[in-house]
Scaffold this active site. Sequence first.
Site, PDB file in Angstrom:
ATOM      1  N   SER A 230       0.784  -1.227   0.000  1.00 52.81           N
ATOM      2  CA  SER A 230       0.000   0.000   0.000  1.00 52.81           C
ATOM      3  C   SER A 230       0.822   1.287   0.000  1.00 52.81           C
ATOM      4  O   SER A 230       0.670   2.159   0.850  1.00 52.81           O
ATOM      5  CB  SER A 230      -1.011   0.020   1.154  1.00 52.81           C
ATOM      6  OG  SER A 230      -2.104   0.813   0.739  1.00 52.81           O
TER       7      SER A 230
ATOM      8  N   SER B  90       0.112   3.335  -2.065  1.00 52.60           N
ATOM      9  CA  SER B  90      -0.932   4.322  -2.386  1.00 52.60           C
ATOM     10  C   SER B  90      -1.511   4.932  -1.109  1.00 52.60           C
ATOM     11  O   SER B  90      -1.645   6.157  -1.007  1.00 52.60           O
ATOM     12  CB  SER B  90      -2.032   3.692  -3.254  1.00 52.60           C
ATOM     13  OG  SER B  90      -2.618   2.585  -2.632  1.00 52.60           O
TER      14      SER B  90
ATOM     15  N   ASP C 226      -6.583   0.051   3.959  1.00 52.41           N
ATOM     16  CA  ASP C 226      -5.215   0.552   3.844  1.00 52.41           C
ATOM     17  C   ASP C 226      -5.080   1.911   4.518  1.00 52.41           C
ATOM     18  O   ASP C 226      -4.119   2.185   5.235  1.00 52.41           O
ATOM     19  CB  ASP C 226      -4.819   0.693   2.371  1.00 52.41           C
ATOM     20  CG  ASP C 226      -4.824  -0.630   1.640  1.00 52.41           C
ATOM     21  OD1 ASP C 226      -5.046  -1.665   2.289  1.00 52.41           O
ATOM     22  OD2 ASP C 226      -4.612  -0.617   0.409  1.00 52.41           O
TER      23      ASP C 226
HETATM   24  P1  ADP Z   1       0.275  -0.413  -3.829  1.00 50.93           P
HETATM   25  O1  ADP Z   1      -0.595   0.500  -3.051  1.00 50.93           O
HETATM   26  O2  ADP Z   1       0.026  -1.860  -3.537  1.00 50.93           O
HETATM   27  O3  ADP Z   1       1.737  -0.098  -3.721  1.00 50.93           O
HETATM   28  P2  ADP Z   1      -1.210   0.747  -5.992  1.00 50.93           P
HETATM   29  O4  ADP Z   1      -1.346   0.381  -7.428  1.00 50.93           O
HETATM   30  O5  ADP Z   1      -2.426   0.797  -5.153  1.00 50.93           O
HETATM   31  O6  ADP Z   1      -0.101  -0.235  -5.376  1.00 50.93           O
HETATM   32  O7  ADP Z   1      -0.536   2.178  -5.868  1.00 50.93           O
HETATM   33  C1  ADP Z   1       0.727   2.404  -6.496  1.00 50.93           C
HETATM   34  C2  ADP Z   1       0.695   3.743  -7.198  1.00 50.93           C
HETATM   35  O8  ADP Z   1       0.671   4.822  -6.224  1.00 50.93           O
HETATM   36  C3  ADP Z   1       1.953   4.019  -7.996  1.00 50.93           C
HETATM   37  O9  ADP Z   1       1.876   3.433  -9.277  1.00 50.93           O
HETATM   38  C4  ADP Z   1       1.956   5.537  -8.069  1.00 50.93           C
HETATM   39  O10 ADP Z   1       1.050   5.980  -9.063  1.00 50.93           O
HETATM   40  C5  ADP Z   1       1.402   5.925  -6.708  1.00 50.93           C
HETATM   41  N1  ADP Z   1       2.466   6.208  -5.737  1.00 50.93           N
HETATM   42  C6  ADP Z   1       2.716   5.560  -4.573  1.00 50.93           C
HETATM   43  N2  ADP Z   1       3.764   6.095  -3.922  1.00 50.93           N
HETATM   44  C7  ADP Z   1       4.200   7.125  -4.683  1.00 50.93           C
HETATM   45  C8  ADP Z   1       5.278   8.070  -4.562  1.00 50.93           C
HETATM   46  N3  ADP Z   1       6.095   8.081  -3.503  1.00 50.93           N
HETATM   47  N4  ADP Z   1       5.421   8.969  -5.551  1.00 50.93           N
HETATM   48  C9  ADP Z   1       4.594   8.959  -6.612  1.00 50.93           C
HETATM   49  N5  ADP Z   1       3.589   8.108  -6.770  1.00 50.93           N
HETATM   50  C10 ADP Z   1       3.385   7.183  -5.845  1.00 50.93           C
HETATM   51 MG    MG Z   2      -2.720   0.510  -3.137  1.00 52.90          MG
END
Ligand code: ADP
Ligand code: MG
Length: 395
Positions: free
Chosen positions: A139, A141, A185
Amino acid sequence: MPETNTAAAAQTLLKTLTGIEAAPTWSAPGRVNLIGEHTDYNDGFVLPFAIQHRTHAAVATRNDGLIRVASTFDERPVEVALTQLNELFRHRREEIAEWARYPLGVAWTLLKAAGVDASTVTGVDLAFSSNVPVGAGLSSSAAIEGATASALAETWGINLDRVALAQVGRAAENDAVGAPTGIMDQMATMLGRTDAAIFLDCRTLDAAVVDLGFAGAGLELLVIDTGVKHSHATGGYGERRTSCERGAAVMGVAALRDLTVSDLPRAKTLMDDITFRRVRHVVTENQRVLDTVRALREVGPDAIGELLVASHVSMRDDFEISVPELDRAVDAALAAGAIGARMTGGGFGGAAIALVARADVETISSAVTDAFAEAGFAAPTTFTVSPSAGANKNP
Ligand code: ADP
Ligand code: MG
C-alpha cells in the site's frame, strides 16, 4: 533506506523546486495485512499493521493558489490551480499524470470533506520521497495519501480526525484515481501503532489495537515481494467486488459481512459455483480474522500459523487471486519451517508474508529464493517488517 534519509530526500526535492531549505515534512507508512483479504469492501473484518517503510512529504506554501506535486519516482512536477481540482477530477482526470492523481485527489477530497472552498486556502508545493515498495501489496498508495492528507490538513488548518483523514484518502483512491478499493489501507496508515495491529470493523470503522507480541515471542514477519506487479485500477479486483455484491444480493443481505459460515450450505444451492466460491472466501475469511484476534489475545502469535495458511488456500482456490509466484513463496516458506504464510494484499501479484522464528529468517529467505530459481521465476525481494506508528508530522 532509513526513514530520516527518505525525509531528507523529500526536502531536497522540494528545495530544487522552490529553493526552500529544510521544509517541514509529514510521513505515513505502508502496511501489511496480517489477515482479512477482500473483506474490507464486504463490510467485514481486517487485521493490518503499519510497517516501518514510509512515504514522506515536504511542504511549502505559495501565494498563487496553485498546488504543485513532485515525487522522486517521477520528477516532472504536476501543477494545477486549487480552484480547478473539482472540474478536473470530475471531467478531465486523464489529463493528470496517473501518480499525481493520488496527492491531487487527496487535496480535492480533503477540501470536499471539510466543506472548505478551494479559493480560501493557500497554494502549496508538495515533494514526495518513499521507501514503500510500489505495487507489492504494501500500500504505497495509502502511504502517499496519508502523508498528503496529514500535511494538507495541518497546512490548511483543517481539523479532521484520523478516521476522517483515512476516509479522505479512500475517497481520493476511489473517485480521483478510479481504483475501487476499501478503507483498510488508509485506516492502517492513519491508526498504526508500534508492535500492534489494527483490528478493524469495516462497517462501523470501530478500530481496536491488538498487541502482536512478535518481538517477545522471538518472531519476525518476513515479506516476500514476488516482483509481479498488480494494478487495482484494472484487472480482476473490480470483478471480485461485483461477484461479492451479486452473492450478497442473492442472499438478501446488505453485505457478505452479514453471513456466517452456517449460511454457506444454503448459499451453495442459490448461486453459480464461481459466485459461491467468492462468497465462501469472504465468509470464512471474516471468521479467520475473528479467530486470529482471539488467538493473539488468548494465546500469542505462535498460535496463528494455521489461520494464515487457511487464508492463503482460500484465496488461491476459492477467490482465485493468487499467482504461481505467490503460491511458490508460501509453499517454500512453509516447507522451510515458517509458522504460517499467505499472500497479502489485493492479489494478482505483490507479496506474500511468512511468520518465522527470528533464527530462521535467513534460511527461509534463501529457501524461497532457491525455489523461485528452480521454477524459473525472477528472484524475489525478501525483508522483515515491524509494526510501526501511523501518519505523523516528522520531528
Ligand atoms: P500499492 O498501493 O500496492 O503499492 P497501488 O497500485 O495501489 O499499489 O498504488 C501504487 C501507485 O501509487 C503508484 O503506481 C503511483 O502511481 C502511486 N504512488 C505511490 N507512492 C508514490 C510516490 N512516492 N510517488 C509517486 N507516486 C506514488
Ligand atoms: Mg494501493
